[in-house]
Design an enzyme around this catalytic site. Structure first.
Site, mmCIF file in Angstrom:
data_model
loop_
_atom_site.group_PDB
_atom_site.id
_atom_site.type_symbol
_atom_site.label_atom_id
_atom_site.label_comp_id
_atom_site.label_asym_id
_atom_site.label_seq_id
_atom_site.Cartn_x
_atom_site.Cartn_y
_atom_site.Cartn_z
ATOM 1 N N THR A 1 0.981 -1.082 0.098
ATOM 2 C CA THR A 1 0.029 0.063 -0.238
ATOM 3 C C THR A 1 0.873 1.209 -0.085
ATOM 4 O O THR A 1 2.034 1.345 0.498
ATOM 5 C CB THR A 1 -0.907 0.110 1.242
ATOM 6 O OG1 THR A 1 -2.056 -0.996 1.233
ATOM 7 C CG2 THR A 1 -1.545 1.287 1.311
ATOM 8 N N ASP B 1 -3.490 4.954 -2.845
ATOM 9 C CA ASP B 1 -3.629 4.030 -4.128
ATOM 10 C C ASP B 1 -4.756 3.088 -3.889
ATOM 11 O O ASP B 1 -5.537 3.158 -2.990
ATOM 12 C CB ASP B 1 -2.212 3.209 -4.410
ATOM 13 C CG ASP B 1 -2.155 2.186 -3.256
ATOM 14 O OD1 ASP B 1 -1.954 2.289 -1.975
ATOM 15 O OD2 ASP B 1 -1.922 1.004 -3.711
ATOM 16 N N ARG C 1 -4.961 -0.411 -5.000
ATOM 17 C CA ARG C 1 -4.527 -1.855 -5.363
ATOM 18 C C ARG C 1 -4.368 -2.780 -4.031
ATOM 19 O O ARG C 1 -3.755 -2.234 -2.922
ATOM 20 C CB ARG C 1 -3.089 -1.981 -5.868
ATOM 21 C CG ARG C 1 -2.690 -3.438 -5.830
ATOM 22 C CD ARG C 1 -1.276 -3.482 -6.737
ATOM 23 N NE ARG C 1 -1.400 -3.149 -8.121
ATOM 24 C CZ ARG C 1 -0.300 -3.084 -9.148
ATOM 25 N NH1 ARG C 1 1.123 -3.159 -8.686
ATOM 26 N NH2 ARG C 1 -0.522 -2.708 -10.561
ATOM 27 N N LYS D 1 -9.192 2.729 0.414
ATOM 28 C CA LYS D 1 -8.278 2.658 1.345
ATOM 29 C C LYS D 1 -8.339 4.103 2.405
ATOM 30 O O LYS D 1 -7.749 3.984 3.255
ATOM 31 C CB LYS D 1 -7.026 2.459 0.971
ATOM 32 C CG LYS D 1 -6.561 1.319 0.531
ATOM 33 C CD LYS D 1 -5.079 1.200 -0.354
ATOM 34 C CE LYS D 1 -4.782 -0.009 -0.741
ATOM 35 N NZ LYS D 1 -3.508 0.051 -1.441
ATOM 36 N N GLY E 1 -2.038 -2.301 5.636
ATOM 37 C CA GLY E 1 -1.832 -3.686 6.262
ATOM 38 C C GLY E 1 -2.935 -4.482 5.635
ATOM 39 O O GLY E 1 -3.169 -4.527 4.480
ATOM 40 N N SER F 1 3.976 0.025 1.955
ATOM 41 C CA SER F 1 5.363 -0.462 1.567
ATOM 42 C C SER F 1 5.840 0.657 0.514
ATOM 43 O O SER F 1 7.034 0.498 0.144
ATOM 44 C CB SER F 1 5.040 -1.850 0.825
ATOM 45 O OG SER F 1 3.612 -1.719 -0.281
ATOM 46 N N ASP G 1 6.820 0.808 -6.262
ATOM 47 C CA ASP G 1 6.494 -0.455 -5.386
ATOM 48 C C ASP G 1 5.487 -1.200 -5.887
ATOM 49 O O ASP G 1 4.597 -0.621 -6.531
ATOM 50 C CB ASP G 1 6.002 0.317 -3.841
ATOM 51 C CG ASP G 1 5.483 -0.853 -3.259
ATOM 52 O OD1 ASP G 1 6.098 -1.783 -3.011
ATOM 53 O OD2 ASP G 1 4.207 -0.627 -2.582
ATOM 54 N N SER H 1 1.948 -1.620 -4.606
ATOM 55 C CA SER H 1 1.101 -0.302 -4.790
ATOM 56 C C SER H 1 0.818 -0.066 -6.265
ATOM 57 O O SER H 1 1.633 -0.576 -7.395
ATOM 58 C CB SER H 1 1.470 0.786 -4.319
ATOM 59 O OG SER H 1 1.931 0.779 -2.958
#
Length: 274
Positions: free
Chosen positions: A38, A54, A56, A70, A84, A166, A203, A206
């Protein structure tokens, strides 16, 4: 037997460690932890708060959802980004939102961001980090704009800008290079957009779209999606192959018969005979 099963009066209990060692000897493998991904961020500008995330949702190396929300509603003037485990972030935000709603009805006043932070940290600390929810909490109340980062163990930070997840390192690099304390609303939205985009493109956990939430004293604006970061390209070629390109190694034909049964009621038989 009773002395072994009784809970210790003080200190640590290692009964589960002994159980896990016994299960491992029997060949039962321990559950494997999967990586989550995330990028969430938030910053304080001169008139309020901008939160970003984001969309994903990943399950280890699998993209489980391309358009996951999110940014969670906490109160009309408070929103929260979650990183998480998706179920944990969804449920804990619903719980705290419900508690704040009851508190507003009881006290007949606007929810305070500090109250929401206190409820979150007490709930997470009680479970010792087993609720996998890393949160960015932001809102505006009569005392001004407030931004908190809340970690799964219950620790909190008060910061002018914050990133988690992340992809947080790439997002934080964008903030540290471009943040100013006197940003206006459009500049703040653009900076949060750039931070989330940096997480998306640097990343693997994400991706997809960029969601924003702008909170000021006068309004709350949830922009979903604010921008589609990863646009799916059109296929350039036609993926059709001639018959026989893939060899058939084995062929089995199973014959079967179909029977059709028609049942007529007494009324239908009389109508047909007439």
């Amino acid at each position: 037997l009773n002395s072994k099963m009784a809970a210790p009066t003080s200190g640590f209990s290692f009964e589960l460690c002994e159980r896990n060692a016994m299960l491992e000897k029997k060949g039962i493998k321990a559950p494997k932890a999967v990586k989550t991904g995330t990028t969430i961020a938030g910053l304080v500008f001169k008139d309020g708060i901008v939160l970003g995330a984001d969309t994903r949702a990943t399950e280890d190396t699998i993209v489980a959802d391309k358009n996951c929300a999110k940014i969670h509603y906490i109160a009309p003037n408070i929103y929260c980004c979650g990183a998480g485990t998706a179920a944990d972030t969804e449920f804990v935000t619903l719980q705290i939102s419900s508690q704040l709603e009851l508190l507003r009805l009881n006290m007949d006043r606007q929810s305070r961001v500090g109250t929401a932070c206190r409820l979150f940290k007490q709930r997470l600390f009680r479970y010792g980090g087993y609720i996998s929810a890393a949160l960015v909490l932001g809102g505006v109340d009569p005392t001004g704009p407030h931004l908190y980062s809340i970690h799964p163990h219950g620790s909190t930070d008060v910061l002018p800008y914050v990133t988690m997840g992340s992809g947080s390192l790439a997002a934080m690099a964008t903030f540290e290079a471009n943040y100013k304390s006197d940003l206006n609303e459009e500049e703040a939205k653009q900076l949060v957009r750039d931070a989330i985009a940096a997480g998306i493109f640097n990343d693997l956990g994400s991706g997809s779209n960029i969601d924003l939430c702008v909170i000021t004293a006068d309004k709350t604006e949830y922009l979903r999606p604010y921008e589609v970061a990863n646009v799916k390209n059109q296929r350039q070629w036609d993926y059709k192959y001639k018959k026989g390109t893939t060899p058939v190694l084995e062929k089995t034909v199973v014959p079967f018969e179909m029977t059709k049964e028609i049942t007529l009621t007494a009324g239908e038989e009389e109508m047909e005979t007439q």
